[in-house]
Every structure is written in structure tokens, then in C-alpha cells.
Design a protein around this motif. Structure first.
Motif, PDB file in Angstrom:
ATOM      1  N   SER A 155       2.830   8.492  76.491  1.00  0.00           N
ATOM      2  CA  SER A 155       4.175   8.153  76.993  1.00  0.00           C
ATOM      3  C   SER A 155       5.198   9.249  76.698  1.00  0.00           C
ATOM      4  N   GLY A 156       4.764  10.302  75.998  1.00  0.00           N
ATOM      5  CA  GLY A 156       5.666  11.420  75.678  1.00  0.00           C
ATOM      6  C   GLY A 156       6.565  11.153  74.490  1.00  0.00           C
ATOM      7  N   ASP A 157       6.267  10.096  73.730  1.00  0.00           N
ATOM      8  CA  ASP A 157       7.103   9.758  72.566  1.00  0.00           C
ATOM      9  C   ASP A 157       6.568  10.430  71.306  1.00  0.00           C
ATOM     10  N   VAL A 158       6.434  11.749  71.379  1.00  0.00           N
ATOM     11  CA  VAL A 158       6.020  12.562  70.238  1.00  0.00           C
ATOM     12  C   VAL A 158       6.962  13.770  70.176  1.00  0.00           C
ATOM     13  N   ALA A 159       6.914  14.491  69.064  1.00  0.00           N
ATOM     14  CA  ALA A 159       7.792  15.656  68.905  1.00  0.00           C
ATOM     15  C   ALA A 159       7.586  16.642  70.049  1.00  0.00           C
ATOM     16  N   TRP A 160       8.689  17.131  70.586  1.00  0.00           N
ATOM     17  CA  TRP A 160       8.753  18.064  71.722  1.00  0.00           C
ATOM     18  C   TRP A 160       8.407  17.416  73.063  1.00  0.00           C
ATOM     19  N   GLY A 161       8.230  16.089  73.074  1.00  0.00           N
ATOM     20  CA  GLY A 161       8.130  15.384  74.346  1.00  0.00           C
ATOM     21  C   GLY A 161       6.758  15.384  74.998  1.00  0.00           C
ATOM     22  N   SER A 162       6.762  15.195  76.305  1.00  0.00           N
ATOM     23  CA  SER A 162       5.546  14.955  77.073  1.00  0.00           C
ATOM     24  C   SER A 162       4.765  16.232  77.383  1.00  0.00           C
ATOM     25  N   TYR A 163       3.485  16.194  77.095  1.00  0.00           N
ATOM     26  CA  TYR A 163       2.574  17.290  77.461  1.00  0.00           C
ATOM     27  C   TYR A 163       2.635  17.537  78.964  1.00  0.00           C
ATOM     28  N   PHE A 164       2.600  16.459  79.741  1.00  0.00           N
ATOM     29  CA  PHE A 164       2.544  16.595  81.197  1.00  0.00           C
ATOM     30  C   PHE A 164       3.863  17.120  81.768  1.00  0.00           C
ATOM     31  N   ASP A 165       4.985  16.702  81.209  1.00  0.00           N
ATOM     32  CA  ASP A 165       6.281  17.247  81.649  1.00  0.00           C
ATOM     33  C   ASP A 165       6.335  18.759  81.388  1.00  0.00           C
ATOM     34  N   HIS A 166       5.855  19.144  80.218  1.00  0.00           N
ATOM     35  CA  HIS A 166       5.847  20.556  79.825  1.00  0.00           C
ATOM     36  C   HIS A 166       4.997  21.372  80.806  1.00  0.00           C
ATOM     37  N   ALA A 167       3.769  20.891  81.071  1.00  0.00           N
ATOM     38  CA  ALA A 167       2.856  21.609  81.958  1.00  0.00           C
ATOM     39  C   ALA A 167       3.403  21.687  83.382  1.00  0.00           C
ATOM     40  N   LEU A 168       3.956  20.580  83.872  1.00  0.00           N
ATOM     41  CA  LEU A 168       4.478  20.551  85.242  1.00  0.00           C
ATOM     42  C   LEU A 168       5.679  21.475  85.412  1.00  0.00           C
ATOM     43  N   ALA A 169       6.489  21.582  84.380  1.00  0.00           N
ATOM     44  CA  ALA A 169       7.648  22.473  84.460  1.00  0.00           C
ATOM     45  C   ALA A 169       7.200  23.930  84.536  1.00  0.00           C
ATOM     46  N   TRP A 170       6.125  24.279  83.843  1.00  0.00           N
ATOM     47  CA  TRP A 170       5.605  25.648  83.935  1.00  0.00           C
ATOM     48  C   TRP A 170       4.930  25.895  85.278  1.00  0.00           C
ATOM     49  N   GLU A 171       4.395  24.834  85.879  1.00  0.00           N
ATOM     50  CA  GLU A 171       3.770  24.970  87.191  1.00  0.00           C
ATOM     51  C   GLU A 171       4.712  25.653  88.185  1.00  0.00           C
ATOM     52  N   LYS A 172       6.004  25.329  88.080  1.00  0.00           N
ATOM     53  CA  LYS A 172       7.004  25.900  88.999  1.00  0.00           C
ATOM     54  C   LYS A 172       7.183  27.402  88.780  1.00  0.00           C
ATOM     55  N   ARG A 173       6.707  27.906  87.644  1.00  0.00           N
ATOM     56  CA  ARG A 173       6.922  29.327  87.309  1.00  0.00           C
ATOM     57  C   ARG A 173       5.622  30.132  87.295  1.00  0.00           C
ATOM     58  N   MET A 174       4.552  29.553  87.771  1.00  0.00           N
ATOM     59  CA  MET A 174       3.255  30.234  87.701  1.00  0.00           C
ATOM     60  C   MET A 174       3.197  31.502  88.557  1.00  0.00           C
ATOM     61  N   ASP A 175       4.045  31.600  89.576  1.00  0.00           N
ATOM     62  CA  ASP A 175       4.051  32.809  90.415  1.00  0.00           C
ATOM     63  C   ASP A 175       5.074  33.837  89.941  1.00  0.00           C
ATOM     64  N   ASP A 176       5.783  33.529  88.862  1.00  0.00           N
ATOM     65  CA  ASP A 176       6.766  34.473  88.312  1.00  0.00           C
ATOM     66  C   ASP A 176       6.010  35.643  87.680  1.00  0.00           C
ATOM     67  N   PRO A 177       6.264  36.888  88.106  1.00  0.00           N
ATOM     68  CA  PRO A 177       5.534  38.027  87.533  1.00  0.00           C
ATOM     69  C   PRO A 177       5.807  38.241  86.046  1.00  0.00           C
ATOM     70  N   ASN A 178       6.861  37.604  85.522  1.00  0.00           N
ATOM     71  CA  ASN A 178       7.188  37.746  84.101  1.00  0.00           C
ATOM     72  C   ASN A 178       6.594  36.625  83.245  1.00  0.00           C
TER      73      ASN A 178
END
Length: 302
Positions: A173-196
Motif C-alpha cells: 500500500s506504500g505505507d513504508v518509509a519513502w513511500g510506494s515502490y511502484f510510484d517510484h518506479a513509474l515516475a522514473w519510467e517517464k524519464r527513461m529516454d532522458d540521456p542524463n
């Protein structure tokens, strides 16, 4: 400032946490849980205005995805490539530093090695503005959950898990320190094509550490000989880093951070029902994504 001071401060915080109740050890900031002792609100507010540099070496990972391992590898890469030995034993998580610590970082010569467990939307804006290169570390969610469970039970700054089942529910449910694993992964998904931005998988590092070292070195613009690559790999196996952890992190903290470092330990903890629940969550959130493909879930989690 001596290289012992950050480690000493960290150990002092760990000692202080022993006098806190489990309820006091986490608090919410902008909807996400953080460890009270390590990331007070003042720290999180201060980090928002942190000034990044173009040549900073930034590592970001959800907790228990191999952050300390890759940090150790990157320190060795940087030292081999530049010929400059780092005085500091610990590369800082920026959210741990607070105003004073950030001031010290601001005065540190380049290249600065640093990291964060923060959600990518909470990384200071200056890192994106400066186009700072960021290495993002992922690990399959089942082993991440197991490692996080043991970490909470062995780390005084976090509330101990009431039981495996209750921690499993909190993680999902994301109720752990630093929040949800899946939220974290999905947010990086948007940046996977960033050359940096470059993603490295825990499982890939376990399978072929020299190749991961080559890729990471190249991403940050460092040139290493094959002899240097092999030397770094030999000194950076999980076994080697665990044995060196009393020196790098202190005896107590080293034992907390470096536990097993295995791929597939989830099979010793998950019930069949929990395994199915995680499979469903993965399919819902990450199936068909670039991050999902990199995680190679079918191989490591079924």
C-alpha cells in the motif's frame, strides 16, 4: 572536517532513535512517510533549494535496491579514474544532510558523489536544470520487499515490522518509509529516454559486475583499463563489501545495511497468495513499461 565526522553523526542518530517509540519514528511529509530522525521536515525543505552541478555524480534508488552497493562501486570508479582518493567514508543521502550538511556539500570540490532515496519528483529541481547525470538503481520488487522487511527489523531508526504479513501489506500500500515502490518506479519510467538518466539493475550487477562497471563508468565519462575494471569488481562483490562494512559504515550500521545480497530470497518468505498479489500489482503498474522490461520480472519473480 575529518572523514570520521559524518559517520559519527550517523551513529549518534541511530543511538538517539533507540529512545523513540515506533509511532514516533515515521512522519508524513507531502503524503509520503519519512524517518523522523534521519529526514526531519527541515531537511526535506532545505534539500528543495540544493544547488546541483553539471558534473555531480548522483545515484537514486528506492530503499533496499542496492544503493550502498553501487555507491561503493562508484566511489572506486571515481578514485581510479581521477586518481583522487576520497576522504569521506560515506557518500551522503541528500535528504539526511539538513542545512548544515548541505552547506558542507556546497563547499565540496567536484566531482561530488551523492545520492537519494527520494521520488524523482522530489529530487531538487536544480539537478534537472543543470542536466546532472543520474544513475537510477532498480531491483525486483519481491526481493526489495524482503530486504526492506529485514532492514526495518534491524534498524533502530525505523519502526520494527509487527509481522511479515503486516509489513507485506504496508509495502504493497506504500505505507513504508519513502513511500510506494511502484510510484517510484513509474515516475522514473517517464524519464527513461532522458540521456542524463541511466538505469542499472541489481540483478544485472549480480550477474556480470564488470560489465555494469564498464557501463556506469562510460555513462559518467570515466575511462578505465580492463585491469582497473576487474580490480574494482573484485573489491565490490557483496561479500567483499560486507566484510569491509565495519570500516566503511561502522560495525553496527554495516550489519544493518549488508545482509544477504541474494537474488531470489523472496522464495523463502512469500506465500503463494502473496506472490500472486505482487504479480498482479506488477502487471497493473509496470507490465509493458521500459522499467518493467529492464526488471525482467518473469525471470526473477516467478
Amino acid at each position: 572536517m575529518s572523514s570520521e565526522e559524518p559517520l559519527g553523526r550517523l551513529q549518534a542518530k541511530v543511538e538517539r532513535a533507540k529512545d523513540m517509540s515506533d509511532e514516533e519514528k515515521l512522519y508524513r511529509y507531502k503524503g509520503v512517510l519519512y524517518p523522523t530522525i534521519m529526514c526531519p521536515e527541515d531537511n526535506l525543505k532545505a534539500v528543495e533549494n540544493m544547488k546541483a552541478r553539471e558534473d555531480d555524480i548522483m545515484v537514486v534508488a528506492y530503499p533496499k535496491c542496492g544503493f550502498n552497493w553501487i555507491m561503493g562501486v562508484l566511489r572506486k570508479i571515481t578514485e581510479e579514474a581521477t586518481g583522487v582518493k576520497s576522504e569521506k567514508k560515506l557518500a551522503p543521502l541528500i535528504e539526511f544532510l539538513g542545512p548544515e550538511g548541505l552547506k558542507e556539500v556546497d563547499e565540496t570540490p567536484s566531482p561530488r558523489l551523492m545520492g537519494a532515496h527520494l521520488h524523482p519528483d522530489n529530487i531538487p529541481a536544480s539537478f534537472y536544470e543543470k542536466k546532472t547525470k543520474m544513475l537510477v538503481v532498480f531491483r525486483n520488487p519481491k526481493d526489495t520487499l524482503v530486504s526492506f522487511y529485514h532492514f526495518c527489523n534491524n534498524n533502530p531508526v525505523l519502526p520494527a515490522a509487527q509481522s511479515w504479513d503486516s509489513f507485506f501489506s504496508s509495502f504493497m500500500s506504500g505505507d513504508v518509509a519513502w513511500g510506494s515502490y511502484f510510484d517510484h518506479a513509474l515516475a522514473w519510467e517517464k524519464r527513461m529516454d532522458d540521456p542524463n538518466v541511466m538505469a542499472v539493475m541489481y540483478e544485472e550487477m549480480k550477474q556480470d559486475l564488470p560489465e555494469s562497471i564498464r557501463k556506469v563508468s562510460s555513462f559518467f565519462g570515466f575511462t578505465l583499463t580492463e585491469a582497473q575494471v576487474q580490480q574494482i569488481a573484485d573489491a565490490s562483490t557483496f561479500k567483499a563489501m560486507k566484510e569491509n562494512s565495519p570500516s566503511s559504515h561502522g560495525q553496527r550500521i554495516g550489519n544493518v545495511i549488508f545482509r544477504k545480497g541474494e537474488v531470489g530470497d523472496w522464495k523463502n518468505h512469500f506465500t503463494p497468495e502473496q506472490s500472486r498479489e505482487m504479480d498482479e500489482a506488477f502487471n497493473k503498474h509496470l507490465a509493458g513499461t521500459k522499467v518493467g522490461a529492464k526488471l525482467n520480472y518473469q525471470v526473477h519473480c516467478q
